[in-house]
Design a protein around this motif. Sequence first.
Motif, PDB file in Angstrom:
ATOM      1  N   ALA A   6      -2.148  32.810  -2.268  1.00  7.45           N
ATOM      2  CA  ALA A   6      -1.741  32.031  -1.098  1.00  7.45           C
ATOM      3  C   ALA A   6      -2.803  32.042  -0.005  1.00  7.45           C
ATOM      4  CB  ALA A   6      -0.425  32.571  -0.549  1.00  7.45           C
ATOM      5  N   GLY A   7      -3.890  32.786  -0.198  1.00  6.85           N
ATOM      6  CA  GLY A   7      -4.969  32.780   0.773  1.00  6.85           C
ATOM      7  C   GLY A   7      -5.025  33.967   1.714  1.00  6.85           C
ATOM      8  N   TYR A   8      -4.274  35.014   1.448  1.00  9.14           N
ATOM      9  CA  TYR A   8      -4.283  36.199   2.300  1.00  9.14           C
ATOM     10  C   TYR A   8      -5.461  37.110   1.947  1.00  9.14           C
ATOM     11  CZ  TYR A   8       0.434  35.210   4.055  1.00  9.14           C
ATOM     12  OH  TYR A   8       1.515  34.638   4.663  1.00  9.14           O
ATOM     13  N   GLU A   9      -5.956  37.830   2.960  1.00  8.06           N
ATOM     14  CA  GLU A   9      -6.883  38.930   2.718  1.00  8.06           C
ATOM     15  C   GLU A   9      -6.014  40.131   2.323  1.00  8.06           C
ATOM     16  OE1 GLU A   9      -9.020  39.608   6.320  1.00  8.06           O
ATOM     17  OE2 GLU A   9      -9.438  37.469   6.611  1.00  8.06           O
ATOM     18  N   VAL A  10      -6.202  40.662   1.142  1.00 12.49           N
ATOM     19  CA  VAL A  10      -5.274  41.653   0.598  1.00 12.49           C
ATOM     20  C   VAL A  10      -5.951  43.009   0.432  1.00 12.49           C
ATOM     21  CG1 VAL A  10      -3.787  42.248  -1.360  1.00 12.49           C
ATOM     22  CG2 VAL A  10      -3.941  39.865  -0.575  1.00 12.49           C
ATOM     23  N   THR A  11      -5.255  44.047   0.859  1.00 12.18           N
ATOM     24  CA  THR A  11      -5.686  45.430   0.648  1.00 12.18           C
ATOM     25  C   THR A  11      -4.589  46.143  -0.124  1.00 12.18           C
ATOM     26  OG1 THR A  11      -6.878  45.416   2.758  1.00 12.18           O
ATOM     27  CG2 THR A  11      -6.440  47.560   1.749  1.00 12.18           C
ATOM     28  N   GLU A  12      -4.961  46.765  -1.223  1.00  6.30           N
ATOM     29  CA  GLU A  12      -3.999  47.509  -2.042  1.00  6.30           C
ATOM     30  C   GLU A  12      -4.215  49.013  -1.865  1.00  6.30           C
ATOM     31  OE1 GLU A  12      -3.073  45.777  -6.046  1.00  6.30           O
ATOM     32  OE2 GLU A  12      -4.909  44.622  -5.652  1.00  6.30           O
ATOM     33  N   GLY A  13      -3.234  49.783  -2.317  1.00  4.72           N
ATOM     34  CA  GLY A  13      -3.348  51.230  -2.304  1.00  4.72           C
ATOM     35  C   GLY A  13      -3.210  51.863  -0.937  1.00  4.72           C
ATOM     36  N   VAL A  14      -2.595  51.170   0.008  1.00  2.00           N
ATOM     37  CA  VAL A  14      -2.415  51.729   1.348  1.00  2.00           C
ATOM     38  C   VAL A  14      -1.238  52.701   1.318  1.00  2.00           C
ATOM     39  CG1 VAL A  14      -2.025  51.230   3.787  1.00  2.00           C
ATOM     40  CG2 VAL A  14      -3.286  49.595   2.365  1.00  2.00           C
ATOM     41  N   GLY A  15      -1.479  53.952   1.626  1.00  2.00           N
ATOM     42  CA  GLY A  15      -0.416  54.952   1.574  1.00  2.00           C
ATOM     43  C   GLY A  15       0.073  55.209   0.163  1.00  2.00           C
ATOM     44  N   GLY A  16      -0.792  55.019  -0.821  1.00  2.00           N
ATOM     45  CA  GLY A  16      -0.395  55.223  -2.218  1.00  2.00           C
ATOM     46  C   GLY A  16      -0.364  53.911  -2.962  1.00  2.00           C
ATOM     47  N   THR A  17       0.764  53.218  -2.868  1.00  2.00           N
ATOM     48  CA  THR A  17       0.912  51.952  -3.588  1.00  2.00           C
ATOM     49  C   THR A  17       1.225  50.788  -2.650  1.00  2.00           C
ATOM     50  OG1 THR A  17       3.185  52.678  -4.043  1.00  2.00           O
ATOM     51  CG2 THR A  17       1.596  52.912  -5.823  1.00  2.00           C
ATOM     52  N   GLY A  18       1.028  50.969  -1.351  1.00  2.00           N
ATOM     53  CA  GLY A  18       1.337  49.916  -0.400  1.00  2.00           C
ATOM     54  C   GLY A  18       0.362  48.755  -0.474  1.00  2.00           C
ATOM     55  N   VAL A  19       0.842  47.579  -0.063  1.00  3.38           N
ATOM     56  CA  VAL A  19       0.055  46.349  -0.063  1.00  3.38           C
ATOM     57  C   VAL A  19       0.103  45.746   1.332  1.00  3.38           C
ATOM     58  CG1 VAL A  19      -0.171  44.019  -1.019  1.00  3.38           C
ATOM     59  CG2 VAL A  19       0.605  45.898  -2.487  1.00  3.38           C
ATOM     60  N   VAL A  20      -1.058  45.308   1.831  1.00  6.24           N
ATOM     61  CA  VAL A  20      -1.124  44.638   3.121  1.00  6.24           C
ATOM     62  C   VAL A  20      -1.892  43.329   2.961  1.00  6.24           C
ATOM     63  CG1 VAL A  20      -1.882  44.755   5.525  1.00  6.24           C
ATOM     64  CG2 VAL A  20      -1.049  46.822   4.376  1.00  6.24           C
ATOM     65  N   GLY A  21      -1.299  42.236   3.401  1.00  5.56           N
ATOM     66  CA  GLY A  21      -1.959  40.937   3.380  1.00  5.56           C
ATOM     67  C   GLY A  21      -2.095  40.396   4.787  1.00  5.56           C
ATOM     68  N   VAL A  22      -3.246  39.832   5.105  1.00  8.42           N
ATOM     69  CA  VAL A  22      -3.518  39.315   6.450  1.00  8.42           C
ATOM     70  C   VAL A  22      -3.876  37.839   6.352  1.00  8.42           C
ATOM     71  CG1 VAL A  22      -4.952  39.523   8.513  1.00  8.42           C
ATOM     72  CG2 VAL A  22      -4.326  41.579   7.220  1.00  8.42           C
ATOM     73  N   LEU A  23      -3.231  37.029   7.181  1.00  6.13           N
ATOM     74  CA  LEU A  23      -3.491  35.591   7.223  1.00  6.13           C
ATOM     75  C   LEU A  23      -3.603  35.145   8.667  1.00  6.13           C
ATOM     76  CD1 LEU A  23      -3.607  32.914   5.482  1.00  6.13           C
ATOM     77  CD2 LEU A  23      -1.192  32.629   6.103  1.00  6.13           C
ATOM     78  N   ARG A  24      -4.686  34.454   8.980  1.00  7.13           N
ATOM     79  CA  ARG A  24      -4.905  33.946  10.338  1.00  7.13           C
ATOM     80  C   ARG A  24      -4.809  32.427  10.338  1.00  7.13           C
ATOM     81  NH1 ARG A  24      -8.216  38.301   9.444  1.00  7.13           N
ATOM     82  NH2 ARG A  24      -8.144  39.974  11.015  1.00  7.13           N
ATOM     83  N   ALA A  25      -4.246  31.900  11.421  1.00  4.34           N
ATOM     84  CA  ALA A  25      -4.161  30.457  11.612  1.00  4.34           C
ATOM     85  C   ALA A  25      -4.559  30.134  13.041  1.00  4.34           C
ATOM     86  CB  ALA A  25      -2.748  29.946  11.333  1.00  4.34           C
ATOM     87  N   GLY A  26      -5.140  28.956  13.240  1.00  5.14           N
ATOM     88  CA  GLY A  26      -5.594  28.613  14.582  1.00  5.14           C
ATOM     89  C   GLY A  26      -6.664  29.565  15.059  1.00  5.14           C
ATOM     90  N   ALA A  27      -7.590  29.925  14.168  1.00  7.43           N
ATOM     91  CA  ALA A  27      -8.675  30.858  14.470  1.00  7.43           C
ATOM     92  C   ALA A  27      -8.158  32.240  14.853  1.00  7.43           C
ATOM     93  CB  ALA A  27      -9.571  30.308  15.584  1.00  7.43           C
ATOM     94  N   GLY A  28      -6.886  32.521  14.529  1.00  2.00           N
ATOM     95  CA  GLY A  28      -6.332  33.838  14.809  1.00  2.00           C
ATOM     96  C   GLY A  28      -5.967  34.056  16.256  1.00  2.00           C
ATOM     97  N   ALA A  29      -6.131  33.013  17.096  1.00  7.58           N
ATOM     98  CA  ALA A  29      -5.797  33.152  18.511  1.00  7.58           C
ATOM     99  C   ALA A  29      -4.292  33.027  18.683  1.00  7.58           C
ATOM    100  CB  ALA A  29      -6.511  32.070  19.320  1.00  7.58           C
ATOM    101  N   GLY A  30      -3.667  34.108  19.117  1.00  8.08           N
ATOM    102  CA  GLY A  30      -2.222  34.103  19.259  1.00  8.08           C
ATOM    103  C   GLY A  30      -1.648  35.439  18.868  1.00  8.08           C
ATOM    104  N   PRO A  31      -0.343  35.547  18.792  1.00  8.85           N
ATOM    105  CA  PRO A  31       0.300  36.834  18.496  1.00  8.85           C
ATOM    106  C   PRO A  31       0.088  37.285  17.060  1.00  8.85           C
ATOM    107  CG  PRO A  31       1.919  35.084  18.596  1.00  8.85           C
ATOM    108  CD  PRO A  31       0.632  34.472  19.042  1.00  8.85           C
ATOM    109  N   VAL A  32       0.301  38.572  16.861  1.00  6.05           N
ATOM    110  CA  VAL A  32       0.232  39.174  15.529  1.00  6.05           C
ATOM    111  C   VAL A  32       1.644  39.585  15.136  1.00  6.05           C
ATOM    112  CG1 VAL A  32      -0.732  41.027  14.127  1.00  6.05           C
ATOM    113  CG2 VAL A  32      -2.107  40.001  15.955  1.00  6.05           C
ATOM    114  N   VAL A  33       2.151  39.004  14.063  1.00  9.71           N
ATOM    115  CA  VAL A  33       3.507  39.274  13.591  1.00  9.71           C
ATOM    116  C   VAL A  33       3.433  39.952  12.230  1.00  9.71           C
ATOM    117  CG1 VAL A  33       5.686  38.230  12.857  1.00  9.71           C
ATOM    118  CG2 VAL A  33       4.487  37.336  14.874  1.00  9.71           C
ATOM    119  N   TRP A  34       4.080  41.106  12.117  1.00 11.30           N
ATOM    120  CA  TRP A  34       4.159  41.812  10.846  1.00 11.30           C
ATOM    121  C   TRP A  34       5.509  41.534  10.187  1.00 11.30           C
ATOM    122  CZ3 TRP A  34       1.985  47.502  10.830  1.00 11.30           C
ATOM    123  CH2 TRP A  34       0.627  47.472  11.186  1.00 11.30           C
TER     124      TRP A  34
END
Length: 412
Positions: A45-73
């Motif tokens: 889907a176009g996310y920057e993905v990091t695996e193995g966070v805290g063992g088996t955790g997954v984190v994906g990051v997606l920016r829109a509008g040049a990333g200017a704006g709030p960060v929602v998890w």
Amino acid sequence: MALDLTSATDPARLAEFYRDLHRHPELAFQEHRTAGKLAAGLRGAGYEVTEGVGGTGVVGVLRAGAGAGPVVWLRADMDALPVREATGLSYASTADGVMHACGHDLHVTWLMGAAEALAAGRDAWAGTVVVVGQPAEEGGGGAAAMVADGLHERFPRPDVVLGQHAAPGLAGFYPHTPGLTMAASDDIDVVVHGVGGHGSRPESTVDPVVTAAYIVTRLQSVVSREIAASEAAVLTVGAFHAGTGHNIIPAEARLSLNVRTRNGNTREKLLDAIRRTVTGECQAAGCPRPPDIGLSGGYPVTVNDPGTDHRVAETHRRLFGAHTVFDFGPVMGSEDFSLLAPEGVPYDYWYVTTTPPDVWEAAEGEELTERLANVPGNHSPLFAPDLSVLVPGVRTLVSAALTELRHRPGTG
């Protein structure tokens, strides 16, 4: 610009993803396959993905509008439970003695669908979406493990953290509770030390089984006789282990306790009562040394930010109908979700009811609480959410994310 949810909320596609997760449940910190599926979907889907966070955790990051704006998890937990499935579903667990009995397979499916929808409609919002696939919510300390692995430092700091949970209740409702919504949880391990020996000569022993049995019995009166009726508390003896044979009096017995409370004073009172009761019974039995009593884990209370909850609840009312959103009040269940939010960062956590209509109608009882007690709930081997909740569960997450992306000034 409106967000088109069509591709990410195709019922057949979501159902295929969900059934696959349900067939292949994985216990805490063993969620390798589940994490891999989530990571692959996020990359697609176009996310920057990091695996193995805290063992088996997954984190994906997606920016829109040049990333200017709030960060929602957005967060979903991934682990299953050591429960033998008894649903009889065609897609029942293929892992012996392991089952998605708490709906975490639904949570991952909802998260995946929401992530794809937000990526496909990134022209409709500005800011950063961080998708968190968390391991080991079921008593494994998965959120704490991710935080210890640098979750708050390695990824964009959130302006708000959002999550949801599958719950029993006629499918199609979205309970929201501003403020306190879930209790704190503490796990306590107790070891009673006795003197072992032959079953034919109990007079030469100090039987830890009998002593532990007295402890279990006396603990049943702690909440009813030491905690005010106006305070909510639960004390559970979840495990009792002792002995290796019919005619052997063991040298020790082990108890696993769990305590649920809603405030610090009640928690301390309950823990003090447990220590006093266990120690007193061991002294009365003449145990050769004091018992071991230790806290082995626990979760804090979950307290929704009222402003965030009111906004998200109002969005869900507009989306699904005013009658579908109500405040069920605090529950005695516990979560480590709140640990994902850095100090001072607001969060909101709500529920999606999942009981199939035919199961709900067949349940005994006229009042809501009576019905709830008579349908399979979380951690039951019969827990089987209705697949009609797949699309709505994606829409709840997407609409909540958009609400906060458009409301908050953000720090991105």
